[in-house]
Scaffold this motif. Structure first.
Motif, PDB file in Angstrom:
ATOM      1  N   GLU A  65       0.823  -1.207   0.000  1.00  0.00           N
ATOM      2  CA  GLU A  65       0.000   0.000   0.000  1.00  0.00           C
ATOM      3  C   GLU A  65       0.860   1.261   0.000  1.00  0.00           C
ATOM      4  O   GLU A  65       0.342   2.358  -0.235  1.00  0.00           O
ATOM      5  N   PRO A  86       4.453   0.440  -3.803  1.00  0.00           N
ATOM      6  CA  PRO A  86       4.433  -0.720  -4.710  1.00  0.00           C
ATOM      7  C   PRO A  86       5.418  -0.579  -5.871  1.00  0.00           C
ATOM      8  O   PRO A  86       5.925  -1.586  -6.375  1.00  0.00           O
ATOM      9  N   ASP A  87       5.726   0.659  -6.280  1.00  0.00           N
ATOM     10  CA  ASP A  87       6.661   0.847  -7.392  1.00  0.00           C
ATOM     11  C   ASP A  87       8.089   0.429  -7.036  1.00  0.00           C
ATOM     12  O   ASP A  87       8.911   0.209  -7.921  1.00  0.00           O
ATOM     13  N   GLU A 120      -2.924  -0.020  -4.209  1.00  0.00           N
ATOM     14  CA  GLU A 120      -2.908  -1.119  -5.180  1.00  0.00           C
ATOM     15  C   GLU A 120      -3.424  -2.457  -4.654  1.00  0.00           C
ATOM     16  O   GLU A 120      -4.152  -3.149  -5.357  1.00  0.00           O
ATOM     17  N   THR A 162      -7.085  -2.328  -4.966  1.00  0.00           N
ATOM     18  CA  THR A 162      -7.515  -2.281  -6.357  1.00  0.00           C
ATOM     19  C   THR A 162      -7.309  -3.632  -7.045  1.00  0.00           C
ATOM     20  O   THR A 162      -8.162  -4.109  -7.793  1.00  0.00           O
ATOM     21  N   LEU A 163      -6.179  -4.244  -6.748  1.00  0.00           N
ATOM     22  CA  LEU A 163      -5.858  -5.541  -7.358  1.00  0.00           C
ATOM     23  C   LEU A 163      -6.588  -6.695  -6.665  1.00  0.00           C
ATOM     24  O   LEU A 163      -6.525  -7.828  -7.109  1.00  0.00           O
ATOM     25  N   LEU A 196       1.435  -9.281  -4.546  1.00  0.00           N
ATOM     26  CA  LEU A 196       1.515  -8.100  -5.413  1.00  0.00           C
ATOM     27  C   LEU A 196       2.277  -8.435  -6.693  1.00  0.00           C
ATOM     28  O   LEU A 196       1.852  -8.080  -7.801  1.00  0.00           O
ATOM     29  N   LYS A 207       0.820  -8.503 -10.508  1.00  0.00           N
ATOM     30  CA  LYS A 207       1.414  -7.623 -11.512  1.00  0.00           C
ATOM     31  C   LYS A 207       2.065  -8.418 -12.643  1.00  0.00           C
ATOM     32  O   LYS A 207       2.699  -7.847 -13.525  1.00  0.00           O
TER      33      LYS A 207
END
Lengths: 351, 351, 351, 351
Positions: free
Chosen positions: C120, C123-124, C269, C272-273, C342, C346
């Protein structure tokens, strides 16, 4: 009176420190030697570990240098707070070298020639030392005090056995974490929990009172014919073992009052001899309906008494009661110290 | 299946909230009435007190309005979590008005016409309701579940009585603080402490199993001839009562394995009927040498099983063991709920 | 979807077992390898130690054989619950051999090429793995999650930093004993006590959020310019760290309501994911005046949320608040698992 | 010296009993009156409630008859342990009737004419009594001691303010359950838990030190300009409040050693006057890396000292430290008693 120099073996542990704290300004004894395992040897006591009893380590001990415990020191009387496995050979080495070893360890309790001693219960068992010396050829000797749970149970057992002839004891304990030493019980095992097993404890509690209440004859000790069943639990209490007992007698008391009177009136040699660590009343009986309780009663008589409460009929055996005592004071270091005081007062140890 | 509307009496307390939490998405029942004392009546459940079970109060309950418990509501089945003094007259009022009252309170347990029910132990005792209705002229009725300490003891007692003929039970409990409700036990009484008294508890534990294991005849229940001696203690545990038992039998098992097999193989009506709250195994036997333990085993089978461990010989009676169960689940709300499920499954309650 | 085989390094410890329990019936992953130190290697998991989480060890794990952790196994993704000293070289060995290591250990958190990841929050930062592989020449890689105390603090810090520009955080923690593993904190150190030191913890808490809230550029991560002062204490709580924070901002919110709104509206994310272990609300704000509390709030959102309460003005910095989170779920194993989820979501890890 | 007869108001509560225990064999004072609410009036102290301090109630108190507290008694000096709401009017009634009231209650602390006194901190504030008597026309008077959390914080604050000019204090407390009296904190609220709110406490802690460190002029007390931010938590500790402080100064010490020296060298009137309850060192500084701790340090100097540890730089303010003190001794009854001893030693009270 000139003080008797003494040593403390296992001086860095929980019980070792209790010995030290009880020996501060003691009228008979003066600590001149502190010994522990290789790991601590050569350090000062302050370096070897924190003072578990609270606050700062007393300055008289902080700077003493720890000696290796397997190297016999120059002192005629030692208190042993060694772990049981180390205690076996080490205590023998000190006894051979002439020291009188007052041991809190379990290693030699089962030896038929080693007195298992509680001064109010079987003070005459000190005489077993004669047989021990003859047999082993030691110039010193070994005396032990019982397990902490036994110690507090055997005081009322003595009083009740004398009065009513004890035949059976069913005992369930709720024991304090300090009984396991430090680091001892992990907090994850005991917060919000009970552990219904203490390894080896039930065996000790079922047997030791038989030796303590036994009779010393020419051949040694004849065990008392009392059947004991023990269940030992660990609970989230710092100090103080609580024990629930059901008891059967040859000649049961007529009522609770008669049983309580036998407990209240019980006195013994330590009280008559006015030993420095002896409680005025070795057995206290509380009037409180919900007593005794560890946090509230463990410090009674400086931690040297057993407090009894909730005396009532048992539908299966004859009577039920609860008892409570401080496990690292009377139940460990204090009990051993009282043994040494008894021998001094009887003239069996001289300065 | 259309769900049966139910009420919870004493819905704001500890056990009342446990009833509510167990009734979320229940296959048989739906909570339509929540009732409590005058003090809470008229408030929403959320206003009446915090959700003791943890986190936020489930939204379906938070906005329900609390009804006064002494005003009989429009619902044919209620679970009662009232304190014993309030429970006496209030439960009678609801029974008179036609409600079947599944009570966790102690008020009517001693009434010879009120079933004291544990579905695995004495499912046929539900038939006592007939006598109760005839005698009191109620259109509803009262069924009780036993005290939490009894509940967990009586499950293995049933299995062992059937197999070996139980004659004597000496029981020492270490009980969780949740058993005293909220606010309940003051923290100053229990941190670093044990309280060796729970008022009225020993009397219940010494008597209730006799009724539970008794035989229902035309005249009512004939008590089982088992002698029980109890000592009940409070310890610093949130949930989960631990009990140390010594047991004597008419026909003692040959060894520990035989006793354990009788426990493991025990099954009963709730398992056969596949009741929603029934544990798959009502009695678990742990293999761990130091088990069972409250924090580690209380949630077994969603808190509906009794876990047994440390089966071994007793030098005084025949065998010793330790048992453990969740006191506010199977020992309170869950036990009462299972009673109601039993009656639904038997067709004695209809939607 | 075919499940991805995974390993758990340090599978016999407290956090290792948490990993196992979270991986039961996981939609992405399946445990095929369990590894631990030499002491446990060759034993089954059941033989290697008790199931600390409660009850019996799940049967699917009980019979798995423990592999030696220093012998790289045949699996492309591992979760590491190793102690920090062992984690250093061992995790590198696994990364070299091609495994992606999701580590809960502290060993590599300070490596500028190792992502310190909270899905949260940053994530990048997974993209830092590219640089890591280039630089070290590993075919696998290492990703870490922060210290448990940091993890729960950094969730609201992210939300508040985005909204108001965080400049200073003064944080005092009251941390659970499970954070120290097993045997961990001795009970004599923590019952009726507070220990105002957790070695190395304050340094981590004062630095890790700066990396987590930093900006990933071509050269690596540029730390966020936030000054943090931490004081970390151990208290007698099983699970759940409580933290008292005072905060200063570049653009302070106008009032408590504005600050609370920023926390409540925070999503990222994982939400959302719709990651399997993601909480619906990563930050909860309690309405209760005396919340959050560890025993009552630690299990919110299956232990994956941080609960905030008591938002109010600070006379010295701008605002004060209390936060609470489960230290071995989101704060350890759950956090690491969410990192792996995550990457799967992705498309960075494939079955 | 003839002893001064004194009374204890609220003698049946936790703090009241602490007053009694401290007044056993006191060189200046002798308890002749014990008073409490209507509920206890007419009973003996023993009948009115158990001795919370442990063991049996001392015999000299057990048989004293409790007087109703709203009926002013015949004694010129009283210690008040009343709950704050009752304390307001009752203490005024006693002051009007000529008694000097040393109050531990919060009721009158905010009155600008009532001294808020810690003898090491602001002994000259006793002179405020003159203004108080003139203004209210009382022949007696009221003096208060601060809240327990303030008391232990203000001792080092005094020393550091004198040396370096204190400007800001951010304080997070972890407070013992005994601070809430008996029955006080329910055990279900605090075992395996932390409660991050103590009602009204933060307001007291943020204000009281300003009055204590203020300057007494002709118009009364001018508050010290120190900004304080407090966060107060309840933890599972019996006695002893732990406080984490961050401090800012006008003239910060050059290093930790300079700050520690200012604490160690601090002495004040109680030490010079050698008051019976005064600690030799009002501020102790522990060398232990993980000290101070409540169970280990609360009894230092008979519970009358504040122990400081972990002095180190703060990245946000100037320095951080931890302090610890006994909340019902120096923090309550002992603090009030020391106030009375100060006035006797200064000749302001005569036998």
């Amino acid at each position: 009176m000139k003080k008797i120099p003494v040593g403390v073996l296992g001086a860095t542990g929980m019980v070792g420190q209790r010995f030290l704290s009880l020996l501060i300004d003691h009228p008979y004894f003066e600590v001149t030697v502190v010994a522990a395992s290789e790991r601590s040897a050569g350090k000062t006591l302050a370096e070897a570990g924190r003072w578990m009893i609270g606050g700062e380590m007393p300055s008289q001990f902080a700077k003493m240098t720890v000696q290796p415990v397997d190297q016999v020191g120059d002192v005629g009387l030692v208190f042993s707070a060694l772990p049981s496995d180390a205690a076996g050979p080490t205590e023998i080495a000190w006894a051979k070298a002439g020291a009188l070893v007052f041991s809190n360890a379990g290693a030699h309790r089962r030896d038929p020639l080693v007195p298992l001693l509680v001064p109010e219960v079987n003070p005459d068992h000190v005489n077993l030392l004669e047989l021990q010396r003859q047999h082993y050829g030691w110039s010193g000797g070994i005396l032990t005090n019982p397990n902490c749970t036994t110690t507090h149970a055997v005081l009322p057992m003595r009083a009740l056995h004398d009065a009513f002839g004890l035949t059976k004891v069913l005992l369930v304990s709720m024991q304090a974490i300090s009984g396991a030493g430090y680091p001892g019980v992990p907090s994850l095992d005991i917060i919000d929990n009970v552990v219904p097993l203490i390894k080896g404890e039930e065996e000790k509690v079922e047997w030791e009172p038989r030796k303590l209440l036994g009779t010393l004859g020419a051949q040694g000790i004849e065990e008392a014919q009392i059947t004991i069943s023990a269940h030992c639990n660990r609970v989230a209490v710092i100090d103080g073992h609580t024990e629930c007992l059901s008891l059967a007698f040859e000649r049961p008391p007529a009522d609770e009052a008669e049983l309580i009177a036998a407990l209240r009136e019980f006195k013994a040699e330590p009280q008559t001899l006015n030993l420095p660590s002896a409680p005025t009343h070795p057995i206290l009986v509380t009037e409180l309906a919900d007593g005794p309780q560890p946090r509230r009663d463990r410090d009674a008589e400086r931690g040297m008494a057993t407090t009894v409460g909730r005396v009532r009929r048992c539908p299966i055996l004859d009577y039920k009661l609860v008892l409570l005592g401080h496990n690292t004071l009377r139940g460990a270091a204090g009990g051993s110290l009282l043994n040494a005081e008894l021998m001094v007062a009887k003239g069996l140890i001289k300065a």
